[in-house]
Design a protein around this motif. Sequence first.
Motif, PDB file in Angstrom:
ATOM      1  N   GLU A 180      -0.471   5.665  -8.771  1.00  0.00           N
ATOM      2  CA  GLU A 180       0.942   5.715  -8.255  1.00  0.00           C
ATOM      3  C   GLU A 180       1.091   5.951  -6.863  1.00  0.00           C
ATOM      4  O   GLU A 180       1.948   5.465  -6.249  1.00  0.00           O
ATOM      5  CB  GLU A 180       1.819   6.704  -9.269  1.00  0.00           C
ATOM      6  CG  GLU A 180       2.046   6.163 -10.644  1.00  0.00           C
ATOM      7  CD  GLU A 180       2.402   7.391 -11.688  1.00  0.00           C
ATOM      8  OE1 GLU A 180       2.694   8.295 -11.108  1.00  0.00           O
ATOM      9  OE2 GLU A 180       2.758   7.226 -12.705  1.00  0.00           O
ATOM     10  N   LEU A 181       0.274   7.039  -6.316  1.00  0.00           N
ATOM     11  CA  LEU A 181       0.309   7.225  -4.931  1.00  0.00           C
ATOM     12  C   LEU A 181      -0.194   6.047  -4.097  1.00  0.00           C
ATOM     13  O   LEU A 181       0.445   6.047  -3.231  1.00  0.00           O
ATOM     14  CB  LEU A 181      -0.450   8.297  -4.663  1.00  0.00           C
ATOM     15  CG  LEU A 181      -0.056   9.674  -5.465  1.00  0.00           C
ATOM     16  CD1 LEU A 181      -1.213  10.833  -4.935  1.00  0.00           C
ATOM     17  CD2 LEU A 181       1.348  10.058  -4.682  1.00  0.00           C
ATOM     18  N   ALA A 182      -0.963   5.318  -4.715  1.00  0.00           N
ATOM     19  CA  ALA A 182      -1.586   4.123  -3.905  1.00  0.00           C
ATOM     20  C   ALA A 182      -0.315   3.181  -3.691  1.00  0.00           C
ATOM     21  O   ALA A 182      -0.388   2.494  -2.736  1.00  0.00           O
ATOM     22  CB  ALA A 182      -2.828   3.440  -4.594  1.00  0.00           C
ATOM     23  N   VAL A 183       0.404   2.858  -4.748  1.00  0.00           N
ATOM     24  CA  VAL A 183       1.405   2.043  -4.823  1.00  0.00           C
ATOM     25  C   VAL A 183       2.458   2.483  -3.697  1.00  0.00           C
ATOM     26  O   VAL A 183       3.030   1.625  -2.980  1.00  0.00           O
ATOM     27  CB  VAL A 183       2.284   1.835  -6.177  1.00  0.00           C
ATOM     28  CG1 VAL A 183       3.541   1.063  -6.097  1.00  0.00           C
ATOM     29  CG2 VAL A 183       1.126   1.169  -7.196  1.00  0.00           C
ATOM     30  N   LEU A 184       2.667   3.689  -3.547  1.00  0.00           N
ATOM     31  CA  LEU A 184       3.570   4.121  -2.755  1.00  0.00           C
ATOM     32  C   LEU A 184       3.241   4.198  -1.135  1.00  0.00           C
ATOM     33  O   LEU A 184       3.793   3.971  -0.310  1.00  0.00           O
ATOM     34  CB  LEU A 184       4.223   5.702  -2.869  1.00  0.00           C
ATOM     35  CG  LEU A 184       4.827   6.007  -4.229  1.00  0.00           C
ATOM     36  CD1 LEU A 184       4.975   7.392  -4.481  1.00  0.00           C
ATOM     37  CD2 LEU A 184       6.255   5.449  -4.079  1.00  0.00           C
ATOM     38  N   ASP A 185       1.756   4.517  -1.201  1.00  0.00           N
ATOM     39  CA  ASP A 185       1.332   4.121   0.142  1.00  0.00           C
ATOM     40  C   ASP A 185       1.431   2.751   0.541  1.00  0.00           C
ATOM     41  O   ASP A 185       1.511   2.469   1.877  1.00  0.00           O
ATOM     42  CB  ASP A 185      -0.102   4.606   0.218  1.00  0.00           C
ATOM     43  CG  ASP A 185      -0.310   6.242  -0.022  1.00  0.00           C
ATOM     44  OD1 ASP A 185       0.829   6.831   0.297  1.00  0.00           O
ATOM     45  OD2 ASP A 185      -1.375   6.494  -0.423  1.00  0.00           O
ATOM     46  N   ALA A 186       1.074   1.850  -0.186  1.00  0.00           N
ATOM     47  CA  ALA A 186       1.160   0.284   0.184  1.00  0.00           C
ATOM     48  C   ALA A 186       2.478  -0.179   0.445  1.00  0.00           C
ATOM     49  O   ALA A 186       2.737  -0.746   1.533  1.00  0.00           O
ATOM     50  CB  ALA A 186       0.763  -0.478  -1.060  1.00  0.00           C
ATOM     51  N   GLN A 187       3.466   0.467  -0.045  1.00  0.00           N
ATOM     52  CA  GLN A 187       4.872   0.379   0.271  1.00  0.00           C
ATOM     53  C   GLN A 187       5.230   1.012   1.479  1.00  0.00           C
ATOM     54  O   GLN A 187       5.870   0.072   2.469  1.00  0.00           O
ATOM     55  CB  GLN A 187       5.832   0.932  -0.872  1.00  0.00           C
ATOM     56  CG  GLN A 187       5.922   0.207  -2.111  1.00  0.00           C
ATOM     57  CD  GLN A 187       6.694   0.760  -3.130  1.00  0.00           C
ATOM     58  OE1 GLN A 187       7.195   2.028  -3.026  1.00  0.00           O
ATOM     59  NE2 GLN A 187       7.076   0.231  -4.061  1.00  0.00           N
ATOM     60  N   ARG A 188       4.516   2.067   1.842  1.00  0.00           N
ATOM     61  CA  ARG A 188       4.786   2.754   3.156  1.00  0.00           C
ATOM     62  C   ARG A 188       4.266   1.769   4.289  1.00  0.00           C
ATOM     63  O   ARG A 188       4.628   1.688   5.505  1.00  0.00           O
ATOM     64  CB  ARG A 188       4.097   4.175   3.150  1.00  0.00           C
ATOM     65  CG  ARG A 188       4.416   4.892   4.538  1.00  0.00           C
ATOM     66  CD  ARG A 188       3.341   5.862   4.599  1.00  0.00           C
ATOM     67  NE  ARG A 188       1.968   5.367   4.441  1.00  0.00           N
ATOM     68  CZ  ARG A 188       1.118   6.264   3.974  1.00  0.00           C
ATOM     69  NH1 ARG A 188       1.383   7.445   3.485  1.00  0.00           N
ATOM     70  NH2 ARG A 188      -0.247   5.987   4.272  1.00  0.00           N
TER      71      ARG A 188
END
Length: 397
Positions: A180-188
Amino acid sequence: MNRCAWLLLFLLGGCSHADADHTVLEQAHAGPLEFSVLGEGELRSTRPTPLLVPGKQWSSRQLNWMLPDGSTVEKGELVARFSADQSKQDLLEAQIDLQRNALARAGKQAELDDKNGQLDVDLIQVAAQHAIAARYANASLDAMARNDILDAVQDVHYLDVRQRILQWREDQSASRGAAELAVLDAQRNSFETLAKQKQADLEALELRAPHAGVLVLERDWSDQVPHVGGSLYAGNTFASLPDLAALEVQLSVPQIEAQGIRVGDVVQLHRWGIPAQTASSRVSWIASAAQPRSRDNPVKYLSLKTTLPADVARRYGWIPGQRFVGKIILLQAQGYSVPNMALSHDDGHDSVQVLAGNEVRTKRLKLGVRGATRTQVLDGLRSGDRILLAGKAGEAK
C-alpha cells in the motif's frame, strides 16, 4: 505557343465540298519554335532550421507576441512569446495531489504502526502465557493434580497455534502495508513528474533564434500562418530560419499543360508581380504524379522543383516565402510544328491529313517534343503543305 510557324487560317474557297464542310487549313512553314508552360510556386530553403513551439508533450500554448513574417533576426533574438494558462492550472492540481498523497501516506503509516504495535503486544502476552503453560506441562504428578497437568498441556498447544497465527498476521500486515505504501509512493512520483513538467512548461514560454537568418512562419493545413491570440501546441513547428545559400522554388503546373516537362529543362524565374527581376535555372525534380491542391478543386497540378542561384537571391533581396512565376522551356529549336488537334494516331503511327489540290492525303510524321497546343515535327512535312485542322476530310476531293 509557336512563334515561328506562319498560321494561315482560311476557308478553302476553290472547293465547294470544303466550303460546305467548313474545312480549316494551316500552311506548314519552318521557323523558330518555342514551347513553354507557366507554373507558380514559393521560394523555400532546402536546409531550413525548424523553430518549435517551446514546451513538451503537446502542452497547450497561446501566442502573445511575435516578430512579423520575413523579419531579419540575430542569434539569440526573441522571436515569439507565449502564455500557458492550462499548464498553470495543471501545476496547481499536481501540487494539491502531492499534498493529498503526503497526508494519505502519513495516515497509512500511522495505521500500520498501530496494527503492528497491537500485534507485538499480543505476541508478548502469548509468549508469557506460553512460558507459564510450558512450565506446568512438564511438572511431576506429585506436584500437581493430573487434571491440572492435562489443562496445562492443552494450553501449550493452544498458545503455540495462536503464536503462529499472530506471527503470520504480522508478516501479512508488513507485506500488505509495504504494498500500500508502494502504491502511494508511485502516485507521488507520478505527481512529482507532472509537476516538474508543468513547471518546465511555465519556464519555456519564449522562443529565441538559434542563429541569424530570416524568419519564415510555418503555414498550417489551411495555409494560415500563426497569429497573436492563436492556440498552438508544444513541439509543433512555429517557423523556420532558412539557409539562404540553399534555395529552391517549388512550382505547380496544371496537369493538362505539364506533359513533356523533363528534368533539366530550362526555367526562367521572376517574382510574382515583378517581371524585371529574373533568374535562369533548370528543373531538378519532378513529382511522380499530379495531385489536387485543395479538396474543393478537383484540378490536378504537377509539382516540380528548380534551384535558385544564391548570388541572384542576394542581389534582388529574395527571401523564402515569396511567390514566384516560372516559365518552363520545353523546346527552343528551328523546324516544323503542327497543332495537336490535327494529329492522328493509327497503327502505332502519327500522321496528319494534307490537301494536295482538292485531294486529301495522309502523311506520316516523326514527332518530337509535344507542347500543350502544338507538337514538334522532326520529319514528314514540307514547306507549303496545307494541313487539315478540322472538317469532314473524307468528303473533300
